[in-house]
Design a protein around this motif. Structure first.
Motif, PDB file in Angstrom:
ATOM      1  N   ALA A 204      13.670   0.465  -2.152  1.00 28.29           N
ATOM      2  CA  ALA A 204      13.873   1.872  -2.498  1.00 28.29           C
ATOM      3  C   ALA A 204      14.337   2.017  -3.945  1.00 28.29           C
ATOM      4  N   VAL A 205      15.216   1.126  -4.382  1.00 32.08           N
ATOM      5  CA  VAL A 205      15.678   1.153  -5.771  1.00 32.08           C
ATOM      6  C   VAL A 205      14.520   0.853  -6.716  1.00 32.08           C
ATOM      7  N   THR A 206      13.643  -0.042  -6.307  1.00 34.02           N
ATOM      8  CA  THR A 206      12.456  -0.338  -7.107  1.00 34.02           C
ATOM      9  C   THR A 206      11.639   0.927  -7.326  1.00 34.02           C
ATOM     10  N   LEU A 207      11.460   1.717  -6.274  1.00 39.93           N
ATOM     11  CA  LEU A 207      10.672   2.944  -6.386  1.00 39.93           C
ATOM     12  C   LEU A 207      11.376   3.994  -7.235  1.00 39.93           C
ATOM     13  N   ARG A 208      12.686   3.999  -7.227  1.00 40.61           N
ATOM     14  CA  ARG A 208      13.403   4.916  -8.125  1.00 40.61           C
ATOM     15  C   ARG A 208      13.194   4.471  -9.573  1.00 40.61           C
TER      16      ARG A 208
ATOM     17  N   THR B  19       0.835  -1.202   0.000  1.00 43.84           N
ATOM     18  CA  THR B  19       0.000   0.000   0.000  1.00 43.84           C
ATOM     19  C   THR B  19       0.868   1.249   0.000  1.00 43.84           C
ATOM     20  N   TYR B  20       1.907   1.231   0.814  1.00 43.29           N
ATOM     21  CA  TYR B  20       2.821   2.376   0.871  1.00 43.29           C
ATOM     22  C   TYR B  20       3.500   2.590  -0.478  1.00 43.29           C
ATOM     23  N   MET B  21       4.054   1.530  -1.030  1.00 46.22           N
ATOM     24  CA  MET B  21       4.787   1.648  -2.282  1.00 46.22           C
ATOM     25  C   MET B  21       3.886   2.069  -3.431  1.00 46.22           C
ATOM     26  N   MET B  22       2.661   1.544  -3.458  1.00 43.30           N
ATOM     27  CA  MET B  22       1.730   1.939  -4.510  1.00 43.30           C
ATOM     28  C   MET B  22       1.269   3.377  -4.326  1.00 43.30           C
ATOM     29  N   SER B  23       1.254   3.853  -3.090  1.00 48.10           N
ATOM     30  CA  SER B  23       0.932   5.267  -2.847  1.00 48.10           C
ATOM     31  C   SER B  23       2.016   6.160  -3.430  1.00 48.10           C
ATOM     32  N   VAL B  24       3.274   5.720  -3.293  1.00 41.10           N
ATOM     33  CA  VAL B  24       4.385   6.453  -3.890  1.00 41.10           C
ATOM     34  C   VAL B  24       4.271   6.430  -5.411  1.00 41.10           C
TER      35      VAL B  24
ATOM     36  N   CYS C  88       2.795   8.903 -10.809  1.00 36.01           N
ATOM     37  CA  CYS C  88       1.933   8.900 -12.000  1.00 36.01           C
ATOM     38  C   CYS C  88       0.873   9.997 -11.933  1.00 36.01           C
ATOM     39  N   GLU C  89       1.061  10.961 -11.051  1.00 36.77           N
ATOM     40  CA  GLU C  89       0.007  11.892 -10.662  1.00 36.77           C
ATOM     41  C   GLU C  89      -0.602  12.709 -11.787  1.00 36.77           C
ATOM     42  N   SER C  90       0.211  13.238 -12.669  1.00 38.37           N
ATOM     43  CA  SER C  90      -0.336  14.112 -13.706  1.00 38.37           C
ATOM     44  C   SER C  90       0.434  13.963 -15.003  1.00 38.37           C
ATOM     45  N   GLN C  91      -0.048  14.633 -16.021  1.00 37.30           N
ATOM     46  CA  GLN C  91       0.594  14.553 -17.326  1.00 37.30           C
ATOM     47  C   GLN C  91       1.916  15.303 -17.364  1.00 37.30           C
ATOM     48  N   THR C  92       2.051  16.349 -16.567  1.00 39.84           N
ATOM     49  CA  THR C  92       3.238  17.193 -16.656  1.00 39.84           C
ATOM     50  C   THR C  92       4.289  16.917 -15.593  1.00 39.84           C
ATOM     51  N   THR C  93       3.892  16.360 -14.457  1.00 46.49           N
ATOM     52  CA  THR C  93       4.855  16.157 -13.369  1.00 46.49           C
ATOM     53  C   THR C  93       4.937  14.690 -12.978  1.00 46.49           C
ATOM     54  N   LYS C  94       5.179  13.819 -13.952  1.00 40.20           N
ATOM     55  CA  LYS C  94       5.307  12.403 -13.649  1.00 40.20           C
ATOM     56  C   LYS C  94       6.699  12.094 -13.122  1.00 40.20           C
ATOM     57  N   GLY C  95       6.776  10.980 -12.404  1.00 41.53           N
ATOM     58  CA  GLY C  95       8.043  10.566 -11.827  1.00 41.53           C
ATOM     59  C   GLY C  95       8.207  11.121 -10.431  1.00 41.53           C
ATOM     60  N   CYS C  96       9.407  11.070  -9.916  1.00 39.49           N
ATOM     61  CA  CYS C  96       9.692  11.550  -8.568  1.00 39.49           C
ATOM     62  C   CYS C  96      10.488  12.851  -8.645  1.00 39.49           C
ATOM     63  N   TYR C  97       9.997  13.861  -7.988  1.00 41.78           N
ATOM     64  CA  TYR C  97      10.667  15.168  -7.929  1.00 41.78           C
ATOM     65  C   TYR C  97      12.113  14.994  -7.480  1.00 41.78           C
ATOM     66  N   LEU C  98      12.324  14.214  -6.414  1.00 42.19           N
ATOM     67  CA  LEU C  98      13.662  14.057  -5.845  1.00 42.19           C
ATOM     68  C   LEU C  98      14.594  13.338  -6.801  1.00 42.19           C
TER      69      LEU C  98
ATOM     70  N   ALA D 235       9.764   5.420 -10.723  1.00 42.49           N
ATOM     71  CA  ALA D 235       9.717   6.867 -10.990  1.00 42.49           C
ATOM     72  C   ALA D 235      10.143   7.152 -12.423  1.00 42.49           C
ATOM     73  N   THR D 236      11.205   6.478 -12.865  1.00 43.35           N
ATOM     74  CA  THR D 236      11.681   6.666 -14.236  1.00 43.35           C
ATOM     75  C   THR D 236      10.658   6.149 -15.235  1.00 43.35           C
ATOM     76  N   MET D 237      10.085   4.979 -14.945  1.00 37.37           N
ATOM     77  CA  MET D 237       9.102   4.399 -15.853  1.00 37.37           C
ATOM     78  C   MET D 237       7.822   5.239 -15.907  1.00 37.37           C
ATOM     79  N   ALA D 238       7.421   5.786 -14.768  1.00 37.41           N
ATOM     80  CA  ALA D 238       6.235   6.650 -14.739  1.00 37.41           C
ATOM     81  C   ALA D 238       6.474   7.895 -15.573  1.00 37.41           C
ATOM     82  N   ARG D 239       7.662   8.425 -15.497  1.00 39.28           N
ATOM     83  CA  ARG D 239       8.011   9.623 -16.278  1.00 39.28           C
ATOM     84  C   ARG D 239       7.986   9.311 -17.775  1.00 39.28           C
ATOM     85  N   CYS D 240       8.257   8.064 -18.110  1.00 37.74           N
ATOM     86  CA  CYS D 240       8.235   7.639 -19.516  1.00 37.74           C
ATOM     87  C   CYS D 240       6.823   7.278 -19.991  1.00 37.74           C
TER      88      CYS D 240
END
Length: 200
Positions: A167-171, A89-94, A99-109, A174-179
């Motif tokens: 943690a590496v999985t979530l990084r 649940t935590y990881m899917m929340s991340v 995947c939040e929006s069309q313009t700001t996908k991925g992880c800010y950090l 983030a890259t895949m979501a941005r793609c």
């Protein structure tokens, strides 16, 4: 002579807009012109309210951490639920944030952290990224070390390694979501990662 009225704007709204610009373009790619345009303010207002670009970035980064990342950790404290369920649940929340929006996908950090090696990010901003990028890994390590179910499963003996894997999985997500990969695809990555650290 009539004195011009000071422009009034909502600082929280402006800072959120700045956060989205940095999230989308990174520190280096975010120009002052783009920041002020999206924030709906002029340069003097930005400098007098938030400081220079580095100071604005620091504030925007802290906003991202408190509003998008740290608040998700409450899920991990619900010890009445199975550990695997809490972690997923935590990881899917991340992933949902990624995947939040069309313009700001991925992880800010993750987006901004990739620029640190270039040396083009000022020291204070770079240090903040270094301090915050490992937040998720440290949080997961703490859970896998101290949680009673994790201890029964023996996860505490390799908590650091297992937390690093998650943690590496979530990084990676983030890259895949941005793609452009959707949550439905990334969920299977989370499932395989949890299986990889020892869950059935």
């Amino acid at each position: 002579m009539a004195v011009g009225r000071k422009k009034i704007f909502n600082e929280e709204v402006a800072l959120k807009a700045a956060m989205e610009v940095f999230w989308e373009k990174g520190y280096i790619g975010a120009s002052i012109a783009e920041l002020t345009r999206r924030m709906g303010i002029n340069k003097p207002s930005m400098y007098s309210t938030f400081g220079n670009k580095e100071a604005l970035f620091v504030q925007a980064t802290k906003l991202y951490c408190t509003s998008k990342i740290e608040c998700l950790s409450e899920t991990l404290k619900q010890t009445e639920l199975p550990l695997k369920q809490r972690l997923k649940t935590y990881m899917m929340s991340v992933v949902s944030v990624q995947c939040e929006s069309q313009t700001t996908k991925g992880c800010y950090l993750v987006q901004c952290q990739t620029e640190v090696a270039s040396g083009d990010i000022p020291a204070k901003a770079s240090q903040l990224l270094d301090d915050t990028i490992d937040y998720v890994q440290k949080l997961l390590k703490e859970v896998l070390t101290n949680d009673k179910e994790a201890q029964r499963l023996g996860f505490d003996k390799e908590a650091k390694v297992k937390a690093f894997c998650l943690a590496v999985t979530l990084r990676g997500t983030a890259t895949m979501a941005r793609c452009g990969h959707p949550m439905s695809e990334l969920e299977s990555v989370i499932d395989h990662s949890l299986k990889g650290i020892g869950f059935e």
